[in-house]
Design a protein around this motif. Structure first.
Motif, PDB file in Angstrom:
ATOM      1  N   ARG A  21       4.789   3.959   3.658  1.00  0.00           N
ATOM      2  CA  ARG A  21       5.839   3.561   2.721  1.00  0.00           C
ATOM      3  C   ARG A  21       5.307   3.368   1.303  1.00  0.00           C
ATOM      4  O   ARG A  21       5.959   3.683   0.317  1.00  0.00           O
ATOM      5  N   THR A  22       4.104   2.860   1.227  1.00  0.00           N
ATOM      6  CA  THR A  22       3.523   2.607  -0.097  1.00  0.00           C
ATOM      7  C   THR A  22       3.461   3.906  -0.897  1.00  0.00           C
ATOM      8  O   THR A  22       3.789   3.934  -2.086  1.00  0.00           O
ATOM      9  N   ALA A  25       6.926   4.685  -2.113  1.00  0.00           N
ATOM     10  CA  ALA A  25       7.304   3.730  -3.159  1.00  0.00           C
ATOM     11  C   ALA A  25       6.590   4.076  -4.455  1.00  0.00           C
ATOM     12  O   ALA A  25       7.187   4.111  -5.536  1.00  0.00           O
ATOM     13  N   LEU A  26       5.308   4.403  -4.281  1.00  0.00           N
ATOM     14  CA  LEU A  26       4.486   4.713  -5.452  1.00  0.00           C
ATOM     15  C   LEU A  26       5.027   5.943  -6.184  1.00  0.00           C
ATOM     16  O   LEU A  26       5.240   5.935  -7.402  1.00  0.00           O
ATOM     17  N   ALA A  29       8.507   5.276  -7.675  1.00  0.00           N
ATOM     18  CA  ALA A  29       8.401   4.383  -8.817  1.00  0.00           C
ATOM     19  C   ALA A  29       7.834   5.112 -10.024  1.00  0.00           C
ATOM     20  O   ALA A  29       8.300   4.937 -11.152  1.00  0.00           O
ATOM     21  N   THR A  30       6.839   5.960  -9.766  1.00  0.00           N
ATOM     22  CA  THR A  30       6.245   6.699 -10.881  1.00  0.00           C
ATOM     23  C   THR A  30       7.288   7.606 -11.522  1.00  0.00           C
ATOM     24  O   THR A  30       7.419   7.671 -12.745  1.00  0.00           O
ATOM     25  N   VAL A  32      10.615   7.312 -11.416  1.00  0.00           N
ATOM     26  CA  VAL A  32      11.611   6.500 -12.127  1.00  0.00           C
ATOM     27  C   VAL A  32      11.030   6.039 -13.451  1.00  0.00           C
ATOM     28  O   VAL A  32      11.663   6.128 -14.508  1.00  0.00           O
TER      29      VAL A  32
END
Lengths: 380, 349
Positions: A21-22, A25-26, A29-30, A32
């Motif tokens: 998941r990380t 997410a990473l 997020a990057t 976005v």
């Protein structure tokens, strides 16, 4: 084997990573963050994709101006040459296509914009340019602008400071023929005036110059009758002034033309034009005073050697050929040019320039505060 | 990617602690991404966060000065200013100085401007000197109808009557060195607006300058043409000492007309030989308040077409050189200019 094993090992690790998941997410997020950041940069630097829409003719002409000039037409297309720098010629044209069904490929209206340096050496523009842009129908733009406009033509000189040189650099606008200049159409003239001012402002930006011209004021909100009334009044006043020759001993036969003349004889701009007759009539002539000192340079070559010399004191120089006379002198505003030209006539009428020009120079020099100017036409 | 060194949590472990940690980590990542992209974008578009400095009572913002100098000019330069306290209603005076200097190398001054806000001087000598300096022929009338003039080294703006002190107009003047008159004009108007705010006499519609200068002064050798500045009746005997003369002149409609004749010779240096001015707006005409009047004193006030108009010549120049005499030359100046601006009474009262 070892290689395969390593490959499988990498794949497994990749798969495990993707499942993690990380990692998701990473990545998300990057992305976005990048979009946010790019948006922020775009907003701060004015480079958002939707602010990129360039206006026609070097990002100059507004919809309002084109709507004024091309009312009733359909879709528009613009084509422009690359700007190389102040003084280099560049052209742009805007075509508006017909709105009628089955005729949508027909060009309904066309606006041509040119920026170029006027020729002050050969005297070519003294003839060609002045015939088109200092002709009957053109009146000063006003507001301190160095330009003029009619319903089909307009021009504006770029500020000297921006073009780095003595020769005038002008924006020209053309739309349609010049044979309907006697129609009263303040809206069209206003559109033409806006077109050259907006283009000049676009060029000032492109050339990195300080300042932008204010747009000309719209024609006063008068109905057409009132507008016509006003123009008639102005023409009447000009006619009474006989192109500034009221009170001068004008020979009878020329006085008739002068009384019929005087459309658009407006003071306070770079030049003033008093035209009479018509290209399709028996007689056509105009009297022009160029006050703008840079524009006067266009006529220098002709004044110095364009024909038999018009003599005066040490004050000025001029040349006379049948049907045309030019005289250049120094006034308070700098070099001023007086021009008389006859372009049509019956045999007996060709004395107009010879007879009227000395009177015109004297009267105009007096008006401009650089009289007395007495010129003598050469014997032929 | 650094900045995400949060403690690892095992996949699938859904403790509240882990969730919070993960959320925190996501926020950190978003912020880091945004920062990185912003930095890259700013670097790519060559924009740097602007320094919020301003000079001369806050009138001139650094980004504005940068714009006037041409993009990026301040990267290798440093601007410094010294200023008096700003003008106030009780003490409507102030001066300020700003210099933009190269940071490295020769430490050359790129631009240097001294500004003054205050009442036009009452002392006659100083008053004439002020007129000679700020309404010299090399100054062009400000665009957009503003009451003033600017050259690359001088600029003057006459403030509205609300700023008058003791019946004399207040002006903002700049002297120094700028790229051109447009730069001076922009600095001038910005400073005037700030100073008027501080002095409490700002008008409802603050003066603005948007248009470029369309008319600039012209200069010529003298006597190349027999009429000085192209004005009929402006004739003089041989110039003193055989000095070469340069006429610098400008006509700006009915608002302003200036004719300067300067000499320049190896022995005598440079200086003024003649200076004639027509001022045709109420505020420009007010600059001449206080001088003795009359053709003999080289100052005539009149009304042209409803506009108060002043004709002025500096009296102590070229004395005895006018043809046929000095007073006649002044009168002819008045008559010729009156004719040009459509004031047929020749400037008679």
């Amino acid at each position: 084997m070892t290689v395969q094993g390593t490959g499988a090992d990498v794949r497994t690790r990749l798969r495990r990573l993707l499942r993690h998941r990380t990692t998701w997410a990473l990545t998300a997020a990057t992305l976005v963050g990048a979009v946010l950041g790019a948006g922020l940069v775009g907003w701060r630097t004015g480079t958002l994709p939707w602010s990129q829409e360039l206006r026609p003719c070097w990002d100059s002409l507004s919809d309002e101006t084109l709507d004024t000039l091309m009312a009733g037409a359909g879709r528009r297309e613009a084509e422009e040459q690359k700007l190389l720098g102040p003084g280099w010629t560049a052209r742009c044209r805007v075509l508006a296509y017909s709105r009628e069904e089955h005729r949508q490929d027909d060009v309904a209206a066309r606006l041509d914009i040119t920026v170029r340096t006027l020729d002050t050496l050969s005297g070519r523009d003294a003839h060609a340019w002045s015939a088109e842009f200092l002709s009957t129908g053109l009146t000063p733009l006003g507001g301190g602008l160095r330009g003029m406009a009619s319903r089909s033509r307009a021009w504006l000189a770029l500020p000297q400071q921006c073009v780095d040189g003595e020769d005038p650099v002008v924006v020209e606008a053309r739309m349609g023929n010049q044979d309907k200049e006697d129609l009263i159409s303040p809206e069209r003239r206003y559109g033409m005036a806006r077109a050259v001012v907006e283009t000049a402002n676009g060029l000032l930006g492109a050339y990195g110059c300080t300042g932008r011209h204010r747009l000309p004021r719209p024609p006063r909100d008068l109905d057409e009758d009132a507008q016509e009334e006003r123009e008639k009044k102005r023409d009447g006043a000009a006619r009474a002034a006989l192109c500034g020759l009221a009170g001068a001993p004008v020979p009878q036969e020329h006085g008739t033309w002068l009384r019929r003349a005087a459309r658009n004889w407006v003071d306070g701009g770079p030049a003033r034009v008093c035209g009479m007759g018509h290209p399709h009539a028996d007689f056509e002539a105009r009297l022009v005073t160029v006050v703008d000192p840079e524009l006067s340079l266009v006529f220098r070559a002709e004044a110095l050697g364009g024909g038999p010399e018009i003599s005066d004191s040490e004050l000025g120089r001029g040349a006379f050929t049948t049907g045309r006379a030019v005289f250049m002198t120094r006034c308070q505003t700098g070099d001023v040019v007086f021009l008389a030209e006859q372009t049509h006539g019956k045999d007996s009428d060709w004395t107009f320039v010879r007879d009227v020009f000395p009177l015109y120079v004297a009267a105009e020099a007096d008006r401009l505060g650089c009289g007395p100017q007495k010129v003598t036409m050469p014997k032929t | 990617m650094t900045g995400v060194n949060g403690e690892r949590t095992e996949d699938g472990e859904r403790t509240g602690d882990g969730l919070r940690r993960r959320r925190r980590r996501t926020v950190a990542v978003v912020v880091a991404g945004a920062l990185l992209a912003t930095a890259v974008g700013l670097w790519a578009t060559d924009t740097r966060p602007s320094r919020a400095d301003s000079y001369c009572w806050g009138a001139w913002q650094e980004h504005e000065i940068e714009g006037l100098l041409g993009g990026g000019a301040l990267d290798d330069a440093v601007a410094v200013s010294t200023e008096s306290p700003p003008p106030t209603a009780a003490h409507p005076e102030g001066t300020c100085e700003m210099t933009v200097r190269e940071k490295s190398g020769t430490e050359r001054d790129i631009m240097s401007v001294t500004a003054a806000y205050g009442r036009f001087p009452a002392d006659e000598h100083e008053h004439r000197e002020r007129i000679a300096r700020y309404l010299h022929g090399s100054a062009a009338a400000l665009p957009d109808g503003l009451d003033g003039a600017a050259s690359p080294d001088h600029a003057l703006l006459v403030l509205p009557a609300a700023c008058d002190v003791g019946g004399r107009p207040t002006t903002v003047t700049l002297s120094g060195e700028a790229r051109d008159e447009s730069v001076m004009a922009r600095l001038l108007v910005d400073l005037a607006n700030t100073a008027m705010e501080k002095a409490g006499c700002a008008p409802d519609a603050p003066p603005t300058v948007t248009s470029p200068f369309t008319e600039l002064p012209r200069s010529d050798r003298y006597p190349h043409y027999p009429r000085l500045c192209g004005i009929p009746g402006m004739a003089f005997d041989k110039l003193p000492g055989g000095a070469g003369g340069v006429e610098i002149t400008g006509t700006y409609g009915n608002r302003l007309q200036i004719c300067s004749l300067d000499f320049s010779s190896r022995s005598a240096g440079t200086g003024a030989m003649a200076h004639y001015v027509m001022a045709g707006t109420p505020r420009l005409a007010a600059l001449f308040t206080g001088f003795p009047e009359g053709p003999g004193r080289r100052l005539v006030r009149t009304t042209c077409d409803g506009r108060p108009t002043v004709f002025y010549a500096q009296p102590d120049l070229l004395t005895g050189r006018g043809v046929p005499d000095d007073e006649t030359v002044f009168t002819r100046f008045r008559q010729s200019v009156s004719k040009r601006v459509g004031c047929d009474d020749g400037g008679e009262r």
